[in-house]
Design a protein around this motif. Sequence first.
Motif, PDB file in Angstrom:
ATOM      1  N   THR A   1      39.502  42.388  30.561  1.00 18.06           N
ATOM      2  CA  THR A   1      40.680  43.017  31.146  1.00 18.06           C
ATOM      3  C   THR A   1      41.479  41.951  31.889  1.00 18.06           C
ATOM      4  O   THR A   1      40.956  40.864  32.199  1.00 18.06           O
ATOM      5  CB  THR A   1      40.298  44.125  32.146  1.00 18.06           C
ATOM      6  N   LEU A   2      42.719  42.255  32.190  1.00 20.41           N
ATOM      7  CA  LEU A   2      43.550  41.332  32.950  1.00 20.41           C
ATOM      8  C   LEU A   2      42.913  41.026  34.300  1.00 20.41           C
ATOM      9  O   LEU A   2      42.860  39.873  34.725  1.00 20.41           O
ATOM     10  CB  LEU A   2      44.967  41.899  33.136  1.00 20.41           C
ATOM     11  N   LEU A   3      42.400  42.039  34.971  1.00 14.81           N
ATOM     12  CA  LEU A   3      41.802  41.822  36.294  1.00 14.81           C
ATOM     13  C   LEU A   3      40.571  40.927  36.210  1.00 14.81           C
ATOM     14  O   LEU A   3      40.356  40.083  37.087  1.00 14.81           O
ATOM     15  CB  LEU A   3      41.458  43.151  36.959  1.00 14.81           C
ATOM     16  N   GLU A   4      39.765  41.072  35.167  1.00 13.56           N
ATOM     17  CA  GLU A   4      38.604  40.198  35.000  1.00 13.56           C
ATOM     18  C   GLU A   4      39.051  38.743  34.807  1.00 13.56           C
ATOM     19  O   GLU A   4      38.478  37.827  35.391  1.00 13.56           O
ATOM     20  CB  GLU A   4      37.770  40.642  33.798  1.00 13.56           C
ATOM     21  N   VAL A   5      40.086  38.551  34.008  1.00 16.48           N
ATOM     22  CA  VAL A   5      40.611  37.207  33.764  1.00 16.48           C
ATOM     23  C   VAL A   5      41.176  36.621  35.058  1.00 16.48           C
ATOM     24  O   VAL A   5      40.897  35.468  35.414  1.00 16.48           O
ATOM     25  CB  VAL A   5      41.681  37.240  32.651  1.00 16.48           C
ATOM     26  N   LEU A   6      41.960  37.404  35.795  1.00 14.80           N
ATOM     27  CA  LEU A   6      42.554  36.913  37.042  1.00 14.80           C
ATOM     28  C   LEU A   6      41.482  36.567  38.073  1.00 14.80           C
ATOM     29  O   LEU A   6      41.608  35.573  38.794  1.00 14.80           O
ATOM     30  CB  LEU A   6      43.538  37.937  37.603  1.00 14.80           C
ATOM     31  N   GLU A   7      40.427  37.350  38.162  1.00 15.41           N
ATOM     32  CA  GLU A   7      39.349  37.054  39.107  1.00 15.41           C
ATOM     33  C   GLU A   7      38.651  35.749  38.739  1.00 15.41           C
ATOM     34  O   GLU A   7      38.293  34.959  39.613  1.00 15.41           O
ATOM     35  CB  GLU A   7      38.336  38.203  39.169  1.00 15.41           C
ATOM     36  N   LYS A   8      38.467  35.507  37.445  1.00  6.38           N
ATOM     37  CA  LYS A   8      37.838  34.259  37.006  1.00  6.38           C
ATOM     38  C   LYS A   8      38.744  33.066  37.327  1.00  6.38           C
ATOM     39  O   LYS A   8      38.270  32.023  37.749  1.00  6.38           O
ATOM     40  CB  LYS A   8      37.529  34.335  35.513  1.00  6.38           C
ATOM     41  N   VAL A   9      40.048  33.232  37.146  1.00  4.03           N
ATOM     42  CA  VAL A   9      40.995  32.163  37.493  1.00  4.03           C
ATOM     43  C   VAL A   9      40.947  31.902  39.001  1.00  4.03           C
ATOM     44  O   VAL A   9      40.897  30.744  39.438  1.00  4.03           O
ATOM     45  CB  VAL A   9      42.425  32.527  37.044  1.00  4.03           C
ATOM     46  N   PHE A  10      40.945  32.958  39.794  1.00  6.34           N
ATOM     47  CA  PHE A  10      40.897  32.810  41.249  1.00  6.34           C
ATOM     48  C   PHE A  10      39.630  32.055  41.665  1.00  6.34           C
ATOM     49  O   PHE A  10      39.680  31.131  42.486  1.00  6.34           O
ATOM     50  CB  PHE A  10      40.950  34.185  41.916  1.00  6.34           C
ATOM     51  N   THR A  11      38.494  32.410  41.075  1.00  7.30           N
ATOM     52  CA  THR A  11      37.239  31.711  41.358  1.00  7.30           C
ATOM     53  C   THR A  11      37.363  30.233  41.001  1.00  7.30           C
ATOM     54  O   THR A  11      36.916  29.364  41.744  1.00  7.30           O
ATOM     55  CB  THR A  11      36.081  32.354  40.567  1.00  7.30           C
ATOM     56  N   SER A  12      37.997  29.948  39.875  1.00  6.28           N
ATOM     57  CA  SER A  12      38.166  28.560  39.428  1.00  6.28           C
ATOM     58  C   SER A  12      39.029  27.744  40.383  1.00  6.28           C
ATOM     59  O   SER A  12      38.805  26.548  40.572  1.00  6.28           O
ATOM     60  CB  SER A  12      38.816  28.526  38.044  1.00  6.28           C
ATOM     61  N   PHE A  13      40.033  28.386  40.965  1.00  2.80           N
ATOM     62  CA  PHE A  13      40.990  27.684  41.822  1.00  2.80           C
ATOM     63  C   PHE A  13      40.587  27.639  43.290  1.00  2.80           C
ATOM     64  O   PHE A  13      41.303  27.048  44.097  1.00  2.80           O
ATOM     65  CB  PHE A  13      42.367  28.335  41.710  1.00  2.80           C
ATOM     66  N   ARG A  14      39.480  28.228  43.676  1.00  2.00           N
ATOM     67  CA  ARG A  14      39.087  28.263  45.088  1.00  2.00           C
ATOM     68  C   ARG A  14      39.105  26.876  45.741  1.00  2.00           C
ATOM     69  O   ARG A  14      39.631  26.723  46.839  1.00  2.00           O
ATOM     70  CB  ARG A  14      37.731  28.947  45.267  1.00  2.00           C
TER      71      ARG A  14
END
Length: 129
Positions: free
Chosen positions: A80-93
Amino acid sequence: MEFKHLVEAAEKWCSGNPFDLIFAEENDERRLDFYAEPGVSFYVLCPGETDSFHVWSESEDCLPFLQLAQDYISSCGKKTLLEVLEKVFTSFRPLLGLPDIDDDSFEPYHADMEGEPGPDHQQMGVSQQ
């Protein structure tokens, strides 16, 4: 999913983190652009009928951090879009100056392979009597 629902989901996601949705386009490609200080930017290409999500950044500094999200998207199963966005957020921490969430989840384990077992550790194998 209709593009307007993807935009609404992205806006809601942005309310809980430092990113802002700065651009949404449906005409040429179903694209959502995000930005956060200090200069962290990426975009998501949303799937049409058969494609999957795709994340990318125009910033050379951001690209290496997107590898985790890209690997996640290409792994098995629909995302889902939210799953993808959460993974991106984790990557950019790290770029956002936030602690890595994995660091807080586990206490460090230090094995002392050469020393004798401590009083609360039982010796495996031969029992000494």
